[in-house]
Design a protein around this motif. Structure first.
Motif, mmCIF file in Angstrom:
data_model
loop_
_atom_site.group_PDB
_atom_site.id
_atom_site.type_symbol
_atom_site.label_atom_id
_atom_site.label_comp_id
_atom_site.label_asym_id
_atom_site.label_seq_id
_atom_site.Cartn_x
_atom_site.Cartn_y
_atom_site.Cartn_z
ATOM 1 N N ILE A 24 29.347 48.115 7.216
ATOM 2 C CA ILE A 24 29.441 47.529 5.696
ATOM 3 C C ILE A 24 29.331 45.940 6.075
ATOM 4 C CG2 ILE A 24 31.821 47.691 5.230
ATOM 5 C CD1 ILE A 24 29.119 48.247 2.771
ATOM 6 N N PHE A 25 30.263 45.505 7.175
ATOM 7 C CA PHE A 25 30.327 44.174 7.182
ATOM 8 C C PHE A 25 29.166 43.304 7.618
ATOM 9 C CE2 PHE A 25 34.881 45.787 7.457
ATOM 10 C CZ PHE A 25 35.408 44.832 6.716
ATOM 11 N N LEU A 26 28.412 44.037 8.419
ATOM 12 C CA LEU A 26 27.034 43.548 8.855
ATOM 13 C C LEU A 26 26.133 43.315 7.879
ATOM 14 C CD1 LEU A 26 24.914 43.015 10.933
ATOM 15 C CD2 LEU A 26 24.328 45.524 10.791
ATOM 16 N N PHE A 27 26.253 44.199 6.621
ATOM 17 C CA PHE A 27 25.446 43.880 5.439
ATOM 18 C C PHE A 27 26.072 42.974 4.375
ATOM 19 C CE2 PHE A 27 23.939 47.857 7.346
ATOM 20 C CZ PHE A 27 22.368 47.753 7.069
ATOM 21 N N VAL A 28 27.239 42.915 4.421
ATOM 22 C CA VAL A 28 28.194 41.908 3.495
ATOM 23 C C VAL A 28 27.687 40.349 4.429
ATOM 24 C CG1 VAL A 28 30.420 40.722 3.222
ATOM 25 C CG2 VAL A 28 29.774 43.283 2.977
ATOM 26 N N PHE A 29 27.755 40.420 5.578
ATOM 27 C CA PHE A 29 27.548 38.983 6.404
ATOM 28 C C PHE A 29 26.068 38.725 6.041
ATOM 29 C CE2 PHE A 29 25.485 36.688 10.204
ATOM 30 C CZ PHE A 29 26.332 35.824 10.108
ATOM 31 N N ILE A 30 24.935 39.551 6.084
ATOM 32 C CA ILE A 30 23.474 39.400 5.748
ATOM 33 C C ILE A 30 23.313 38.978 4.395
ATOM 34 C CG2 ILE A 30 21.404 40.682 5.620
ATOM 35 C CD1 ILE A 30 21.992 42.050 7.900
ATOM 36 N N THR A 31 24.106 39.534 3.386
ATOM 37 C CA THR A 31 23.968 39.253 2.063
ATOM 38 C C THR A 31 24.431 37.725 1.779
ATOM 39 O OG1 THR A 31 24.572 41.549 1.390
ATOM 40 C CG2 THR A 31 24.790 39.887 -0.474
ATOM 41 N N GLY A 32 25.445 37.353 2.424
ATOM 42 C CA GLY A 32 26.161 36.130 2.201
ATOM 43 C C GLY A 32 24.907 35.130 2.796
ATOM 44 N N VAL A 33 24.756 35.241 3.986
ATOM 45 C CA VAL A 33 23.860 34.146 4.444
ATOM 46 C C VAL A 33 22.739 34.061 4.032
ATOM 47 C CG1 VAL A 33 22.909 33.656 6.885
ATOM 48 C CG2 VAL A 33 24.982 34.247 6.967
ATOM 49 N N SER A 34 21.942 35.085 3.457
ATOM 50 C CA SER A 34 20.511 35.142 2.941
ATOM 51 C C SER A 34 20.809 34.707 1.397
ATOM 52 C CB SER A 34 19.941 36.495 3.069
ATOM 53 O OG SER A 34 20.668 37.549 2.167
ATOM 54 N N SER A 35 21.833 34.550 0.895
ATOM 55 C CA SER A 35 22.156 34.174 -0.596
ATOM 56 C C SER A 35 21.788 32.800 -0.690
ATOM 57 C CB SER A 35 23.267 34.696 -1.458
ATOM 58 O OG SER A 35 24.287 33.869 -0.466
ATOM 59 N N VAL A 36 22.163 32.059 0.471
ATOM 60 C CA VAL A 36 21.879 30.639 0.029
ATOM 61 C C VAL A 36 20.404 30.115 0.095
ATOM 62 C CG1 VAL A 36 22.505 28.194 1.181
ATOM 63 C CG2 VAL A 36 24.189 30.038 1.398
ATOM 64 N N PRO A 37 19.511 30.493 0.909
ATOM 65 C CA PRO A 37 18.405 30.077 0.865
ATOM 66 C C PRO A 37 17.692 30.635 -0.407
ATOM 67 C CG PRO A 37 18.640 31.596 2.531
ATOM 68 C CD PRO A 37 19.972 31.187 2.164
ATOM 69 N N LEU A 38 18.128 32.150 -0.786
ATOM 70 C CA LEU A 38 17.571 32.611 -2.273
ATOM 71 C C LEU A 38 18.050 31.865 -3.156
ATOM 72 C CD1 LEU A 38 16.267 34.840 -3.218
ATOM 73 C CD2 LEU A 38 18.462 36.309 -3.401
ATOM 74 N N LEU A 39 19.083 31.221 -3.371
ATOM 75 C CA LEU A 39 19.622 30.305 -4.478
ATOM 76 C C LEU A 39 18.497 29.312 -4.558
ATOM 77 C CD1 LEU A 39 21.865 29.030 -6.400
ATOM 78 C CD2 LEU A 39 22.566 27.648 -4.272
ATOM 79 N N PHE A 40 17.978 28.612 -3.724
ATOM 80 C CA PHE A 40 17.004 27.629 -3.666
ATOM 81 C C PHE A 40 15.656 27.908 -3.956
ATOM 82 C CE2 PHE A 40 20.911 25.631 -1.540
ATOM 83 C CZ PHE A 40 21.187 24.703 -2.360
ATOM 84 N N LEU A 41 15.260 29.214 -3.607
ATOM 85 C CA LEU A 41 13.778 29.826 -3.839
ATOM 86 C C LEU A 41 13.999 30.572 -5.159
ATOM 87 C CD1 LEU A 41 13.519 31.023 -0.148
ATOM 88 C CD2 LEU A 41 12.198 29.239 -1.294
ATOM 89 N N LEU A 42 14.816 30.685 -5.886
ATOM 90 C CA LEU A 42 14.879 31.330 -6.896
ATOM 91 C C LEU A 42 14.214 30.965 -7.993
ATOM 92 C CD1 LEU A 42 16.321 34.175 -7.794
ATOM 93 C CD2 LEU A 42 18.204 32.974 -8.978
ATOM 94 N N GLY A 43 13.876 29.712 -8.177
ATOM 95 C CA GLY A 43 13.142 29.144 -9.088
ATOM 96 C C GLY A 43 11.813 29.566 -9.038
ATOM 97 N N ASP A 44 11.383 29.406 -7.854
ATOM 98 C CA ASP A 44 9.963 30.009 -7.358
ATOM 99 C C ASP A 44 9.762 31.504 -7.721
ATOM 100 O OD1 ASP A 44 8.766 27.308 -6.117
ATOM 101 O OD2 ASP A 44 10.469 27.614 -4.576
ATOM 102 N N LEU A 45 10.736 32.262 -7.484
ATOM 103 C CA LEU A 45 10.512 33.606 -7.760
ATOM 104 C C LEU A 45 10.580 33.875 -9.410
ATOM 105 C CD1 LEU A 45 13.329 35.020 -5.455
ATOM 106 C CD2 LEU A 45 10.549 35.444 -5.083
ATOM 107 N N ILE A 46 11.178 33.208 -10.112
ATOM 108 C CA ILE A 46 11.164 33.310 -11.543
ATOM 109 C C ILE A 46 9.710 32.713 -12.157
ATOM 110 C CG2 ILE A 46 12.239 32.140 -13.737
ATOM 111 C CD1 ILE A 46 14.995 32.041 -12.257
#
Length: 530
Positions: free
Chosen positions: A352-374
């Motif tokens: 579960i910690f592997l996926f918590v780590f992946i979720t955290g790290v990937s959420s930062v670029p997703l933050l700045f790409l969210l506008g394009d996705l919307i």
């Protein structure tokens, strides 16, 4: 090109978040069974009328009549028999350089309310420092009082704790084997409370609940207790009530000697030999019985580097055991499909910690790409579906730390502590995700490493100190450096989210920054102690 990148990051984030959610829902199922048990539902029991038989697979199939005890619900007592007829017990104390706590452990075991000629104490001493002489003198003093006690040393520390337990079986005379790590303080009635449960001949292990003698020492110990309370209430009772696989927790429990031998004995190819043997024993048809109402006090790690070494061993060992045992679990003819599914969730818990780590790290670029996705038609309300995982975790931790009948705090005090500590626990868990991810990956890759025991310093109250003690780590690892960088990474994400006026991940990134920052700070602070 931007759309491909955005959807790729979204896919990585969503897959990781989905895995976490499924795991949390599986845990919620254990909460359901726990509440059912507390409301009067009994754990599955087996018949005890027919003779014991073993099929061609070596699996225990039927029970036999028992000589010990009588069932009185949750309270079992030894049979009204002469003391010389009580079962003989070997108490094994595997230790390695435990200068500060070994004497109190020996004193606690010697205080057992059990006939002195019906149990023996074996200190399986792999120490390399002054602990050797401390144990020798203590053994002589206790033996002079009439106890059957021995200090057993090996020429080579092969197999670490598993090797010590395996080699110690050669000297053990007991029908039952009680095991305690050096930091435990078992109560005098421990054997009286546990041995009678072996009246059920299919019970191979009796495990007691860990209590925490230094829970209120610091924020670090309070947060550890919050997490361990879940395992020793909701998880263990839930698995027992749901007829799923349980585990012996390495200490504060008793094995039937026959079970150890039938399951193949202790093996040192994983760092969690306790979980490994537990699965193999249950594959042979033995059951593990958990006693939530019987507590065994123990000392929690009080400094960050000791906590991290313990976490590393548990997470890596869990991955090693999953790699070793999952194929056998799914091939087993002993387990039902439901048991196999829950055993898989249990064995993969460290991942579960592997996926918590992946979720955290990937959420930062997703933050700045969210506008394009919307702009491409994606709705961020999609993430709301995953709140079921968070709600499940809140419910599990609330029940384990506020409602569980084993807690002595008033409801108001327990609730206040939970509201304050739970968000900090989530942050600390996120902060440990890099460290634990490294452990999990090493476990699945098969990279071998020594059994690094968690040092204890005889810390009981706020007045006690671990300063100037031996066994403190002085090494700064590359993961510690990365934890500091990740704290800055997520702090930057908080600032960036405010700057672009997107608060979707604001709380998540703040908790990640707090968690990694706290881990980094305490690691360095405790390294600097002289």
């Amino acid at each position: 090109m931007i759309s491909i990148l955005a959807y790729s990051v979204l896919a990585i984030y969503t897959i990781a978040l989905f895995y976490i959610t499924v795991y949390c829902v599986m845990q919620f199922n254990l909460l359901y069974h726990y509440k059912k048990y507390q409301k009067g539902g009994a754990a599955p029991q087996t018949a005890a009328q027919e003779p014991l038989t073993v099929n061609q697979h070596g699996e225990l199939k039927r029970a036999r009549a028992s000589r010990y005890g009588e069932d009185k619900g949750e309270t079992l007592v030894l049979a009204d028999a002469a003391a010389e007829e009580w079962p003989f017990v070997t108490v094994q104390l595997p230790i390695y350089n435990e200068l500060y706590v070994i004497e109190r452990l020996i004193d606690s075991v010697a205080a057992f309310d059990y006939p002195t000629d019906r149990f023996e104490i074996h200190i399986l001493d792999d120490s390399t420092d002054e602990t050797i002489e401390v144990v020798r003198k203590k053994v002589e003093a206790v033996r002079a009082k009439g106890f059957n006690i021995e200090q057993i040393r090996r020429e080579k520390r092969q197999g670490f704790k598993a090797g010590a337990l395996r080699d110690g079986m050669e000297y053990a005379q007991g029908e039952f084997i009680a095991i305690f790590d050096a930091d435990f303080l078992p109560r005098p009635d421990f054997l009286q409370q546990t041995i009678p449960h072996f009246q059920d001949p299919e019970v191979g292990v009796v495990q007691t609940r860990w209590e925490h003698i230094n829970q209120d020492y610091s924020l670090i110990t309070r947060l550890q207790a919050l997490q361990l309370n879940v395992h020793f209430t909701v998880e263990q009772v839930g698995r027992m009530s749901g007829d799923y696989l349980l585990q012996f927790n390495g200490t504060a429990g008793v094995w039937r000697r026959e079970t150890i031998e039938h399951a193949g004995g202790w093996e040192a190819d994983t760092l969690t030999e306790d979980l490994d043997l537990s699965i193999r024993a249950q594959m042979k048809g033995w059951r593990i019985h958990f006693l939530e109402h019987i507590g065994s006090p123990a000392e929690l790690p009080v400094e960050m580097n000791s906590l991290k070494s313990q976490q590393f061993r548990w997470m890596k060992g869990g991955a090693e055991t999953a790699k070793k045992m999952l194929p056998a679990v799914w091939r087993s003819t002993t387990f039902t499909l439901n048991q196999k599914i829950h055993a898989t969730s249990h064995l993969l818990a460290s991942s579960i910690f592997l996926f918590v780590f992946i979720t955290g790290v990937s959420s930062v670029p997703l933050l700045f790409l969210l506008g394009d996705l919307i702009e491409l038609g994606f709705s961020k309300n999609f993430f709301a579906y995953f709140l079921v995982g968070l709600l499940s975790v809140i419910g599990i931790y609330y029940v384990a730390n506020v409602q569980a009948p084993v807690h002595r705090d008033s409801f108001g005090k327990a609730l206040f502590k939970f509201i304050f500590l739970f968000p900090l626990f989530l942050a600390l868990s996120m902060g440990l995700s890099l460290h634990n991810t490294v452990a999990v990956l090493q476990g699945f890759r098969g990279k071998k490493s020594p059994f690094v025991r968690t040092p204890k310093f005889n810390i009981k109250t706020m007045r006690d100190s671990f300063r100037k003690h031996k066994y403190l780590s002085k090494k700064i690892t590359w993961t510690t450096v990365l934890e500091g960088l990740l704290a800055l990474y997520f702090a930057g994400a908080v600032v960036g989210g405010l700057y672009i006026q997107n608060t979707t991940f604001l709380v998540f990134h703040f908790m990640l920054a707090l968690g990694y920052g706290a881990i980094f700070y305490y690691t360095l602070r405790h390294l600097s102690i002289k």
